[in-house]
Scaffold this active site. Structure first.
Site, PDB file in Angstrom:
ATOM      1  N   ASP A   1       0.832  -1.205   0.000  1.00  0.00           N
ATOM      2  CA  ASP A   1       0.000   0.000   0.000  1.00  0.00           C
ATOM      3  C   ASP A   1       0.868   1.259   0.000  1.00  0.00           C
ATOM      4  O   ASP A   1       0.791   2.078   0.900  1.00  0.00           O
ATOM      5  CB  ASP A   1      -0.946  -0.026   1.210  1.00  0.00           C
TER       6      ASP A   1
ATOM      7  N   ASP B   1      -1.725  -2.789  -3.930  1.00  0.00           N
ATOM      8  CA  ASP B   1      -2.032  -1.365  -3.975  1.00  0.00           C
ATOM      9  C   ASP B   1      -0.727  -0.629  -4.247  1.00  0.00           C
ATOM     10  O   ASP B   1      -0.242   0.181  -3.448  1.00  0.00           O
ATOM     11  CB  ASP B   1      -2.716  -0.875  -2.697  1.00  0.00           C
TER      12      ASP B   1
ATOM     13  N   TYR C   1      -1.627   4.400  -6.287  1.00  0.00           N
ATOM     14  CA  TYR C   1      -2.881   5.055  -5.881  1.00  0.00           C
ATOM     15  C   TYR C   1      -3.207   6.205  -6.828  1.00  0.00           C
ATOM     16  O   TYR C   1      -2.326   6.779  -7.443  1.00  0.00           O
ATOM     17  CB  TYR C   1      -2.742   5.586  -4.448  1.00  0.00           C
TER      18      TYR C   1
ATOM     19  N   ASN D   1      -6.703  -3.944  -4.791  1.00  0.00           N
ATOM     20  CA  ASN D   1      -7.962  -3.455  -5.347  1.00  0.00           C
ATOM     21  C   ASN D   1      -7.790  -2.105  -6.043  1.00  0.00           C
ATOM     22  O   ASN D   1      -8.432  -1.836  -7.068  1.00  0.00           O
ATOM     23  CB  ASN D   1      -9.041  -3.374  -4.265  1.00  0.00           C
TER      24      ASN D   1
ATOM     25  N   HIS E   1      -3.080  -9.644  -1.309  1.00  0.00           N
ATOM     26  CA  HIS E   1      -3.308  -8.255  -0.902  1.00  0.00           C
ATOM     27  C   HIS E   1      -4.262  -8.164   0.277  1.00  0.00           C
ATOM     28  O   HIS E   1      -4.007  -7.432   1.237  1.00  0.00           O
ATOM     29  CB  HIS E   1      -3.870  -7.434  -2.065  1.00  0.00           C
TER      30      HIS E   1
ATOM     31  N   HIS F   1     -10.308  -2.456   7.438  1.00  0.00           N
ATOM     32  CA  HIS F   1     -11.072  -3.341   6.558  1.00  0.00           C
ATOM     33  C   HIS F   1     -11.531  -4.610   7.266  1.00  0.00           C
ATOM     34  O   HIS F   1     -12.506  -5.239   6.839  1.00  0.00           O
ATOM     35  CB  HIS F   1     -10.239  -3.717   5.333  1.00  0.00           C
TER      36      HIS F   1
ATOM     37  N   HIS G   1      -3.474  -4.235   2.371  1.00  0.00           N
ATOM     38  CA  HIS G   1      -4.860  -3.772   2.375  1.00  0.00           C
ATOM     39  C   HIS G   1      -5.167  -2.893   3.572  1.00  0.00           C
ATOM     40  O   HIS G   1      -5.563  -1.738   3.393  1.00  0.00           O
ATOM     41  CB  HIS G   1      -5.829  -4.951   2.291  1.00  0.00           C
ATOM     42  N   ASP G   2      -5.037  -3.392   4.795  1.00  0.00           N
ATOM     43  CA  ASP G   2      -5.147  -2.509   5.952  1.00  0.00           C
ATOM     44  C   ASP G   2      -3.829  -1.757   6.097  1.00  0.00           C
ATOM     45  O   ASP G   2      -2.749  -2.378   6.104  1.00  0.00           O
ATOM     46  CB  ASP G   2      -5.469  -3.303   7.221  1.00  0.00           C
ATOM     47  N   HIS G   3      -3.919  -0.429   6.241  1.00  0.00           N
ATOM     48  CA  HIS G   3      -2.731   0.421   6.242  1.00  0.00           C
ATOM     49  C   HIS G   3      -2.122   0.453   7.641  1.00  0.00           C
ATOM     50  O   HIS G   3      -2.150   1.468   8.343  1.00  0.00           O
ATOM     51  CB  HIS G   3      -3.092   1.826   5.775  1.00  0.00           C
TER      52      HIS G   3
END
Length: 328
Positions: free
Chosen positions: A47, A80, A83, A118, A211, A220, A246-248
């Protein structure tokens, strides 16, 4: 029946055959040699692609320092990568501005093995998968799903975005599903190929990378589709680690069902969401709602995991040992 109709039927049959053949193709395998002493070290980042903003450049700086200390063999990206909406094409300057320009340390000029997130699916997916990007920056390698065999450990990279139902129904964003449809066939073949590859693996350590979260206390939370479809395969095949983004945040959750560990490294840039759900303290080993990355060191008998923050400080360590030879 006319010749034109016969030709049309033949072409249709060939097209169907090609679709079935391609969707049933086994996961592509890459060999990556461990060090001469048989050990392996790597960094994990997720991410991140924000053209240096949200501390992306600072995280990259510390990765370069830790990467040199550990003499890393490669880097894993948990997705990710760009962005907010992936890449617009192979000529998108974001590839240089968010990747090549940022990760400049000598220790980071190793192979990067990347999966799609995503946000990447909101752009031109084929651009990230294209060999054109590898020609522009040789350390880049991104595929949907694949395997990296280091002998000591096998890494199974899984394309998790097509599992998530909401991406196929939400109207706020457009997703590039050109290589995924028909979806159910794509997912069934992926799960079948992963299960087969895991069963055939003779590596001491089995590590799956995707991811999306399976277990997470972050923004999430758990990804239910992965819990129901992917997790049973990981448990059945004695996978040691599931690594995701996915979770930052940075996160380590153990499993009460098996030795499987869930490791989140999604702190490559924008973080600090501030929403953390309660989790069973027997399973929640570590949670940090901020930027950073993770290192993995592997030998025949031990795996060492370390989480670092944006300043390079060690936040959490975890190790697991295995016997050199199995006992019967």
């Amino acid at each position: 029946m006319s010749k034109l109709m016969v030709l049309s039927l033949i072409l249709s049959a060939l097209l169907v055959f090609n679709i079935i053949y391609l969707s049933a193709a086994e996961l592509q395998l890459f060999q990556h040699a461990a060090k001469a002493d048989g050990s392996l070290s790597l960094l994990v980042l997720g991410d991140w692609g924000r053209k240096g903003a949200y501390n992306q450049s600072q995280v990259a700086l510390q990765m370069g320092i830790i990467g040199e200390k550990l003499d890393i063999d490669f880097i894993i990206s948990t997705g990710d990568n760009f962005y907010d909406d992936g890449l617009t094409g192979v000529d998108d300057p974001a590839f240089y501005e968010s990747f090549t320009k940022i990760y400049t340390a000598p220790s980071l000029q190793k192979q990067w093995y990347c999966v799609l997130g995503n946000h990447d699916y909101r752009g031109d997916v084929e651009a990230q998968l294209s060999p054109v990007l590898r020609e522009m920056d040789s350390k880049w390698l991104c595929l949907r799903s694949f395997i990296v065999d280091t002998e000591i450990a096998d890494f199974f990279f899984v394309d998790t975005t097509p599992f998530v139902d909401k991406y196929f129904t939400e109207k706020d964003h457009n997703y590039d599903w050109s290589g995924v449809t028909p979806r159910q066939s794509y997912l069934l073949n992926l799960l079948k190929d992963l299960d087969k590859s895991l069963k055939e693996s003779t590596a001491k350590w089995k590590i799956v990378v995707g991811h999306h979260t399976i277990k997470s206390a972050g923004h999430h939370g758990n990804t239910q589709e992965l819990n129901s479809q992917l997790l049973p395969i990981l448990l059945e095949n004695d996978v040691d680690l599931y690594i995701n983004g996915h979770d930052h945040c940075l996160e380590h959750i153990s499993s009460s069902e098996s030795p499987l560990q869930f490791l989140t490294s999604g702190g490559g840039s924008k973080a600090w969401r501030g929403d953390v759900d309660w989790w069973d303290p027997k399973e929640m080993k570590f949670y940090f709602d901020g930027q950073g990355f993770m290192s993995v060191e592997i030998t025949q008998t031990q795996v060492d995991i370390v989480f670092y923050d944006v300043s390079g400080f060690v936040l959490h360590k975890w190790s697991r040992n295995k016997q050199l030879h199995s006992t019967f």
